[in-house]
Design a protein around this motif. Structure first.
Motif: not given
Length: 401
Positions: A69-79, A373-374
């Motif tokens: 709750l209360n967060k924003r989502s950033l999708t990211l490939d850390v590989n 998601l994202g």
């Protein structure tokens, strides 16, 4: 106009998995700008049920909702090196990074403390690992059950003479989150004095051990492990009893004379009216027998009748509430503990537990429902890093975001 939260303006990167999500959520609830970084396929918590209406979907996990709750989502490939570079750029202007990778993994990714600190000397890095960043167990993996076992919590949970029982819920994860949020705030206060950030090495095993507070004092006093006591509180002045229509918590720490006279008036005192029971230490030493007598006394009472009379006599008895009863609890309703959160994509509101504290000037509140998601990927890359639409589209097409 609602006042901003106490942590408004604080920028936090959340690089945790499901074991440590709550730590960043505590900060987000007080107004911090928390960016939840997750793989393009979704954080592992999105696959943990239960799911809304029993429909499994990465955007319907009630587990994920609660902890994010209360967060924003950033999708990211850390590989992908480009994904790492985005994290580095975000960390350059961040106040806090919270991560729960295996020890040494951040270093392998090029995101170790020395590197991050060199680029952002005011950054606070909170690293959460099952057994911390050092020691012989450093590379062991563990879930909540393992951590409660290794932290001394599971051993003392259960009934005398029987095998230990796993504590309900995610006790190790939650203890870690609370200590993590506290440690982060301490580091922020220290930064206010020194101007420098620091690395917090948080062991989940140690957080669990620190939460088993009565075990420590008993051991250091008596040099023996606290025994399993079933529904006894470790002090031996509280125990669960059963009324005609439900469970209650007995207590022998109130006005003993009033309680004893009540039991005697019902003809159920047996031998507990002996003078020695007026002594607290005698009630402690003979707690099992004392509560057996009290159990026999309350078994024919209705719960509400017993509790009403107990309160009038200033006896700290309590009912045992099932979780669903909390939704109708008049005290919680009066204080506004539960909050309705709008989920516009579902066309409905969902009730969430709120916070146990009320701030007079900088309140806890819901700023946004848990992210899809994202959902905020483009918003963050544009607003935080100044990327244009073409750059973002290229990263998306190549699976980096």
């Amino acid at each position: 106009m609602t006042a901003p939260g106490a942590l408004a303006g604080l920028k936090v990167l959340d690089l945790t998995d499901h074991r440590a999500h709550l730590c960043a959520r505590i900060l987000a609830d007080m107004g911090a700008n928390v960016i939840k970084v997750e793989p393009p396929a979704g954080d592992d918590a999105r696959r943990i049920g239960p799911f809304l209406d029993d429909v499994p979907h990465r955007d319907r996990s009630l587990f994920f909702w609660f902890y994010n709750l209360n967060k924003r989502s950033l999708t990211l490939d850390v590989n992908d090196p480009r994904g790492i570079e985005i994290i580095r750029r975000l960390a350059h202007s961040a106040d806090v990074v919270i991560e729960s990778f295996a020890p040494g993994e951040m270093e392998k990714l090029g995101l170790g403390w020395d590197s991050l600190h060199r680029e952002n000397p005011t950054l606070i890095l909170c690293s959460i690992a099952p057994f911390g960043q050092t020691g012989p167990y450093r590379d062991f993996v563990a879930d909540d059950t393992v951590l409660t076992a290794m932290g001394g919590m599971l051993y003392i949970n259960g009934f005398p003479g029987r095998r230990p029982v796993r504590p309900m819920g995610l006790q190790a994860y939650h203890s870690t989150a609370y200590f993590g949020a506290i440690a982060t705030m301490f580091a922020i206060l220290a930064r206010d004095q020194t101007g420098a950030g620091q690395w917090i090495d948080l062991s989940m095993q140690e957080a669990t051990a620190a939460a088993v507070e009565h075990v420590a004092c008993t051991y250091f006093e008596k040099k023996e492990a606290e025994p399993r006591t079933g529904t006894f509180h470790w002090s031996r002045f509280f125990r669960v009893g059963k009324c005609r229509d439900g469970y209650i918590m007995h207590c022998t720490l109130g006005d003993w004379t009033s309680l004893l006279e009540w039991v005697k008036a019902d003809g159920k005192a047996q031998d507990i009216d002996a003078p020695e029971y007026h002594e607290v230490l005698h009630r402690y030493a003979n707690a099992s027998h004392l509560f057996d007598v009290l159990d026999e006394w309350v078994k024919d009472y209705s719960r509400d009748e017993l509790l009403e009379r107990a309160q009038l006599l200033r006896q700290p008895y309590a009912s045992l509430r099932p979780p669903e009863a909390l939704l109708e609890d008049e005290q919680l309703i009066d204080r506004g503990f539960f909050v309705e959160v709008e989920h516009p994509e579902l066309g409905r509101k969902i009730r969430y537990p709120g916070a146990p504290y009320k701030f007079g000037a900088t309140p806890w509140r819901v700023y946004r429902r848990p992210p899809l998601l994202g959902e905020h990927t483009a918003e963050i890359l544009r607003g935080e890093l100044g990327m244009d639409a073409g750059e973002i589209a290229a990263l998306f097409a190549e699976g980096v975001i």
